[in-house]
Design a protein around this motif. Sequence first.
Motif, PDB file in Angstrom:
ATOM      1  N   GLU A 229      25.374  -0.876   6.320  1.00  0.00           N
ATOM      2  CA  GLU A 229      24.401  -0.344   7.281  1.00  0.00           C
ATOM      3  C   GLU A 229      22.981  -0.410   6.743  1.00  0.00           C
ATOM      4  OE1 GLU A 229      25.805   3.569   8.123  1.00  0.00           O
ATOM      5  OE2 GLU A 229      27.200   2.851   9.651  1.00  0.00           O
ATOM      6  N   SER A 230      22.667  -1.567   6.169  1.00  0.00           N
ATOM      7  CA  SER A 230      21.321  -1.744   5.652  1.00  0.00           C
ATOM      8  C   SER A 230      20.333  -1.912   6.796  1.00  0.00           C
ATOM      9  CB  SER A 230      21.307  -2.991   4.750  1.00  0.00           C
ATOM     10  OG  SER A 230      20.002  -3.440   4.571  1.00  0.00           O
ATOM     11  N   GLN A 231      19.097  -1.427   6.589  1.00  0.00           N
ATOM     12  CA  GLN A 231      18.027  -1.623   7.575  1.00  0.00           C
ATOM     13  C   GLN A 231      17.611  -3.087   7.622  1.00  0.00           C
ATOM     14  OE1 GLN A 231      16.305   1.087   9.302  1.00  0.00           O
ATOM     15  NE2 GLN A 231      18.194   2.094   8.685  1.00  0.00           N
ATOM     16  N   ASN A 232      17.793  -3.763   6.488  1.00  0.00           N
ATOM     17  CA  ASN A 232      17.291  -5.130   6.380  1.00  0.00           C
ATOM     18  C   ASN A 232      18.367  -6.135   6.732  1.00  0.00           C
ATOM     19  OD1 ASN A 232      14.669  -4.421   5.464  1.00  0.00           O
ATOM     20  ND2 ASN A 232      15.625  -3.832   3.536  1.00  0.00           N
ATOM     21  N   GLU A 233      17.947  -7.153   7.431  1.00  0.00           N
ATOM     22  CA  GLU A 233      18.881  -8.160   7.921  1.00  0.00           C
ATOM     23  C   GLU A 233      19.521  -8.913   6.763  1.00  0.00           C
ATOM     24  OE1 GLU A 233      18.539 -11.210  11.724  1.00  0.00           O
ATOM     25  OE2 GLU A 233      16.795 -10.718  10.496  1.00  0.00           O
ATOM     26  N   SER A 234      20.810  -9.152   6.838  1.00  0.00           N
ATOM     27  CA  SER A 234      21.445 -10.017   5.855  1.00  0.00           C
ATOM     28  C   SER A 234      21.413 -11.454   6.368  1.00  0.00           C
ATOM     29  CB  SER A 234      22.879  -9.567   5.577  1.00  0.00           C
ATOM     30  OG  SER A 234      23.616  -9.574   6.756  1.00  0.00           O
ATOM     31  N   VAL A 235      21.521 -12.373   5.419  1.00  0.00           N
ATOM     32  CA  VAL A 235      21.334 -13.790   5.711  1.00  0.00           C
ATOM     33  C   VAL A 235      22.632 -14.514   5.374  1.00  0.00           C
ATOM     34  CG1 VAL A 235      20.164 -15.815   4.729  1.00  0.00           C
ATOM     35  CG2 VAL A 235      18.821 -13.837   5.501  1.00  0.00           C
ATOM     36  N   ARG A 236      23.059 -15.444   6.200  1.00  0.00           N
ATOM     37  CA  ARG A 236      24.325 -16.132   6.028  1.00  0.00           C
ATOM     38  C   ARG A 236      24.186 -17.307   5.054  1.00  0.00           C
ATOM     39  NH1 ARG A 236      28.912 -17.303   9.671  1.00  0.00           N
ATOM     40  NH2 ARG A 236      30.369 -18.393   8.288  1.00  0.00           N
ATOM     41  N   VAL A 237      25.155 -17.444   4.145  1.00  0.00           N
ATOM     42  CA  VAL A 237      25.197 -18.614   3.272  1.00  0.00           C
ATOM     43  C   VAL A 237      25.938 -19.710   4.040  1.00  0.00           C
ATOM     44  CG1 VAL A 237      25.921 -19.553   1.039  1.00  0.00           C
ATOM     45  CG2 VAL A 237      25.295 -17.126   1.240  1.00  0.00           C
ATOM     46  N   LEU A 238      25.194 -20.745   4.431  1.00  0.00           N
ATOM     47  CA  LEU A 238      25.795 -21.803   5.253  1.00  0.00           C
ATOM     48  C   LEU A 238      26.442 -22.892   4.422  1.00  0.00           C
ATOM     49  CD1 LEU A 238      23.583 -22.923   8.254  1.00  0.00           C
ATOM     50  CD2 LEU A 238      25.526 -21.367   8.208  1.00  0.00           C
ATOM     51  N   GLY A 239      25.806 -23.225   3.308  1.00  0.00           N
ATOM     52  CA  GLY A 239      26.338 -24.328   2.505  1.00  0.00           C
ATOM     53  C   GLY A 239      25.848 -24.250   1.082  1.00  0.00           C
ATOM     54  N   ILE A 240      26.649 -24.828   0.182  1.00  0.00           N
ATOM     55  CA  ILE A 240      26.219 -24.894  -1.216  1.00  0.00           C
ATOM     56  C   ILE A 240      26.793 -26.187  -1.801  1.00  0.00           C
ATOM     57  CG2 ILE A 240      28.144 -23.469  -2.109  1.00  0.00           C
ATOM     58  CD1 ILE A 240      25.892 -22.134  -3.940  1.00  0.00           C
ATOM     59  N   GLY A 241      25.982 -26.883  -2.566  1.00  0.00           N
ATOM     60  CA  GLY A 241      26.420 -28.130  -3.208  1.00  0.00           C
ATOM     61  C   GLY A 241      25.964 -28.142  -4.652  1.00  0.00           C
ATOM     62  N   HIS A 242      26.749 -28.773  -5.506  1.00  0.00           N
ATOM     63  CA  HIS A 242      26.468 -28.765  -6.942  1.00  0.00           C
ATOM     64  C   HIS A 242      26.900 -30.117  -7.501  1.00  0.00           C
ATOM     65  CE1 HIS A 242      27.184 -26.391 -10.999  1.00  0.00           C
ATOM     66  NE2 HIS A 242      26.491 -27.494 -11.194  1.00  0.00           N
ATOM     67  N   ALA A 243      26.017 -30.784  -8.210  1.00  0.00           N
ATOM     68  CA  ALA A 243      26.366 -32.104  -8.762  1.00  0.00           C
ATOM     69  C   ALA A 243      25.612 -32.362 -10.057  1.00  0.00           C
ATOM     70  CB  ALA A 243      26.045 -33.201  -7.755  1.00  0.00           C
ATOM     71  N   ALA A 264      24.331 -33.312  -4.395  1.00  0.00           N
ATOM     72  CA  ALA A 264      24.415 -31.862  -4.141  1.00  0.00           C
ATOM     73  C   ALA A 264      23.917 -31.534  -2.733  1.00  0.00           C
ATOM     74  CB  ALA A 264      23.625 -31.091  -5.192  1.00  0.00           C
ATOM     75  N   ALA A 265      22.829 -32.176  -2.335  1.00  0.00           N
ATOM     76  CA  ALA A 265      22.266 -31.907  -1.004  1.00  0.00           C
ATOM     77  C   ALA A 265      23.224 -32.386   0.082  1.00  0.00           C
ATOM     78  CB  ALA A 265      20.902 -32.580  -0.857  1.00  0.00           C
ATOM     79  N   GLU A 266      23.798 -33.560  -0.107  1.00  0.00           N
ATOM     80  CA  GLU A 266      24.762 -34.060   0.891  1.00  0.00           C
ATOM     81  C   GLU A 266      25.922 -33.074   1.061  1.00  0.00           C
ATOM     82  OE1 GLU A 266      24.127 -38.923   0.408  1.00  0.00           O
ATOM     83  OE2 GLU A 266      25.896 -37.960  -0.479  1.00  0.00           O
ATOM     84  N   SER A 267      26.442 -32.558  -0.069  1.00  0.00           N
ATOM     85  CA  SER A 267      27.542 -31.575   0.013  1.00  0.00           C
ATOM     86  C   SER A 267      27.098 -30.330   0.767  1.00  0.00           C
ATOM     87  CB  SER A 267      27.975 -31.133  -1.394  1.00  0.00           C
ATOM     88  OG  SER A 267      28.485 -32.197  -2.114  1.00  0.00           O
ATOM     89  N   ALA A 268      25.911 -29.852   0.443  1.00  0.00           N
ATOM     90  CA  ALA A 268      25.435 -28.612   1.077  1.00  0.00           C
ATOM     91  C   ALA A 268      25.203 -28.817   2.570  1.00  0.00           C
ATOM     92  CB  ALA A 268      24.152 -28.135   0.394  1.00  0.00           C
ATOM     93  N   PHE A 269      24.593 -29.955   2.933  1.00  0.00           N
ATOM     94  CA  PHE A 269      24.354 -30.235   4.361  1.00  0.00           C
ATOM     95  C   PHE A 269      25.679 -30.376   5.115  1.00  0.00           C
ATOM     96  CE2 PHE A 269      20.016 -31.885   3.106  1.00  0.00           C
ATOM     97  CZ  PHE A 269      19.298 -30.970   3.863  1.00  0.00           C
ATOM     98  N   ARG A 270      26.657 -31.058   4.496  1.00  0.00           N
ATOM     99  CA  ARG A 270      27.949 -31.261   5.145  1.00  0.00           C
ATOM    100  C   ARG A 270      28.610 -29.911   5.411  1.00  0.00           C
ATOM    101  NH1 ARG A 270      30.820 -33.532   1.148  1.00  0.00           N
ATOM    102  NH2 ARG A 270      29.315 -35.209   1.091  1.00  0.00           N
ATOM    103  N   MET A 271      28.603 -29.076   4.370  1.00  0.00           N
ATOM    104  CA  MET A 271      29.231 -27.764   4.516  1.00  0.00           C
ATOM    105  C   MET A 271      28.498 -26.916   5.560  1.00  0.00           C
ATOM    106  SD  MET A 271      29.939 -25.071   1.428  1.00  0.00           S
ATOM    107  CE  MET A 271      30.366 -23.360   1.801  1.00  0.00           C
TER     108      MET A 271
END
Lengths: 388, 388
Positions: A229-243, A264-271
């Motif tokens: 019940e935080s006042q501040n908005e939480s943010v969704r983790v959409l993707g992560i890539g590591h290479a 890494a970027a391709e993996s993150a964008f795909r996810m």
Amino acid sequence: MEPVYVAGVGMTRFGVLDDSITELAEKAAVEAMRDSNSIEHKFDYVIVGSQDPEEFTGQGHLSTVLADRLGIVPAGATRVETGPSAGSSAFEEAVALVGAGLASLVLVIGVEKMSGVDRGAASRIIAKMVSLESEARYGATPAALAALVARRYMHDYGLTRDDLSLIPVKAHKNGAKNPLAHFQNEVTVEKVNAGRIVSDPLTLYDCSPTSDGAAALVVASEEAVAVLESQNESVRVLGIGHATDYHAVQHRLSLTSLRATVVAAESAFRMARVKPKDLDVCELHDAFSILELIDMEDIGLAKPGRAIELVKSGTSQVDGRIPVNTTGGLKARGHPTGATGVAQIRDTVLQLRGSAPKGLQVRDAEIGLTHNIGGFGNNMVVSILRRR
Amino acid sequence: MEPVYVAGVGMTRFGVLDDSITELAEKAAVEAMRDSNSIEHKFDYVIVGSQDPEEFTGQGHLSTVLADRLGIVPAGATRVETGPSAGSSAFEEAVALVGAGLASLVLVIGVEKMSGVDRGAASRIIAKMVSLESEARYGATPAALAALVARRYMHDYGLTRDDLSLIPVKAHKNGAKNPLAHFQNEVTVEKVNAGRIVSDPLTLYDCSPTSDGAAALVVASEEAVAVLESQNESVRVLGIGHATDYHAVQHRLSLTSLRATVVAAESAFRMARVKPKDLDVCELHDAFSILELIDMEDIGLAKPGRAIELVKSGTSQVDGRIPVNTTGGLKARGHPTGATGVAQIRDTVLQLRGSAPKGLQVRDAEIGLTHNIGGFGNNMVVSILRRR
């Protein structure tokens, strides 16, 4: 993967600071806990990103020390290290733990205290990340490698010294408005050009400083977010890539594109199921000014050799179509190595919440990307976040 | 969580070895890849557990170096550190990555090269894990803390010196049959009793040695296991638990029970849906002999003060009802800190496959547990594995 959120953020000032490494970590962590209203909740884990606390500060077993000092024992406590991308790698482990359902509430702390040793010692510690066989023994410091890359980029694409100087000018312009930045002064192209040569053609203003500082995140499952019940908005983790890429620069396919970023970027964008054109704001790893241009190209914002056009046209400014390093980046915000990746996430969360510092807020930012480099161009983590 | 398997294992000999840290890691990793038939497959990550390669060997950025040397670039590469439980913490990150669906095939390497520095330097590096404020400044080394614990345990439960010596006697008896063990000689109660005093009442034979070595695992999703078509059986990860305690021993509730083990084991048992009585084999962290007794009690094999009965009755021998440290444990197998947790998993996988060394195989072992300690009793990881 179960949905994962960033529910809270915190950060100290970056710079040459009096605080110890544990004091820095505690300040950032407590702010992130307060921000997410989680200070009285049970944390399952604390994951700490730090490059080399043993040698920079003499403090070993840092994750355990911080679990104790923060009063979250018996939470599992782990330190993660991938050189200067240690912070985003710590974030990655937290995302995996929550994503797997092994944890509901994880505290991530990125921290480095680098100014406690003299500059020579700091350089020797940092130099342990380049290849001994192919680089260190020939005196190839990270700055020397960046200079090599800059020269090649200038040769291949006709980039001029004046062009390159636009990057630190933008960094300092943004940093001047960021109350937590290491440098809060503007600079001119002339001043950058006339700076002390660190490694030709790079001057002092092309290189990120040696900083102290910490940043922290509360990473949470969907259920935990609802409970907080935080006042501040939480943010969704959409993707992560590591290479990774080959350790020594000489073994790579290109000097002017970092393949590990591309992968890494391709993996993150795909996810994340988004494309580079969908991004509203980016934090890219500009440890040296030339890297900001290369990063922009490698994540797909510009074709090879063309990123400078986005700089010249103002497209990468705070009020442009795709703002890059609105915080001042590593150059002006500072670069306490293990803290940088976490600071990038924290700053992006503020952008997506609409609560960036005055003059730095990107209009209606919905999707943000962070990009953090480990060694010299070889261990990259790319994260994509979305406003809920 | 998605199902997670250990599809392959590898390990070097433990001892004082000529190989470099990268050579050790490579040998174990290649064996694990061959064992799982994965050497030509694409690895998503390599996760390396190592306590302090920078100071023990001068090698930084170890995970990146190993991704390159092993030919698995552009796999994401991360080093994990929780003191001497770094290996099992690396395993934990691999489990989380596969469990979240972020990876299908992960190489886990635990490695430490400790003999490259002299004994004084090694002690100073290791000592960075105890509390500076409450312990190190008063000369309280890990051995001194273990002695304190042993004295208290003797006082509370009437344990004698002869009783305690049964632990190293069993360790050496098993180690003598383990071709990869640091020590492969049997010892007697008299010899243990008469050993050089390290910290009264503990003698040399109560303390694990300073070792070099590496162990490796291939951690895989259900799909990846099917694709590998390995000849060797893969083992299911049933549960994993991780917990901390206060950093300084003086702040803890008890000297003779390690609360972090209790919490970590409870988590692992809950996740695995098994109970201590269901275990067929255990690898417990006996860095000092007294810890094996305490560990047995903390994971629920015996009531407080009663573990010695299981030792005296032969219950914890290879042919007993619940064999403990069939490999020789940290005492005889050796303790290259970051490698230990991975070696425990590797040895347990061999037990569950029925391919432990001659004379060490537990009959019809189906469920195994490993327990790895981080600092002096404060950062524990417990894993439970099951034969498919």
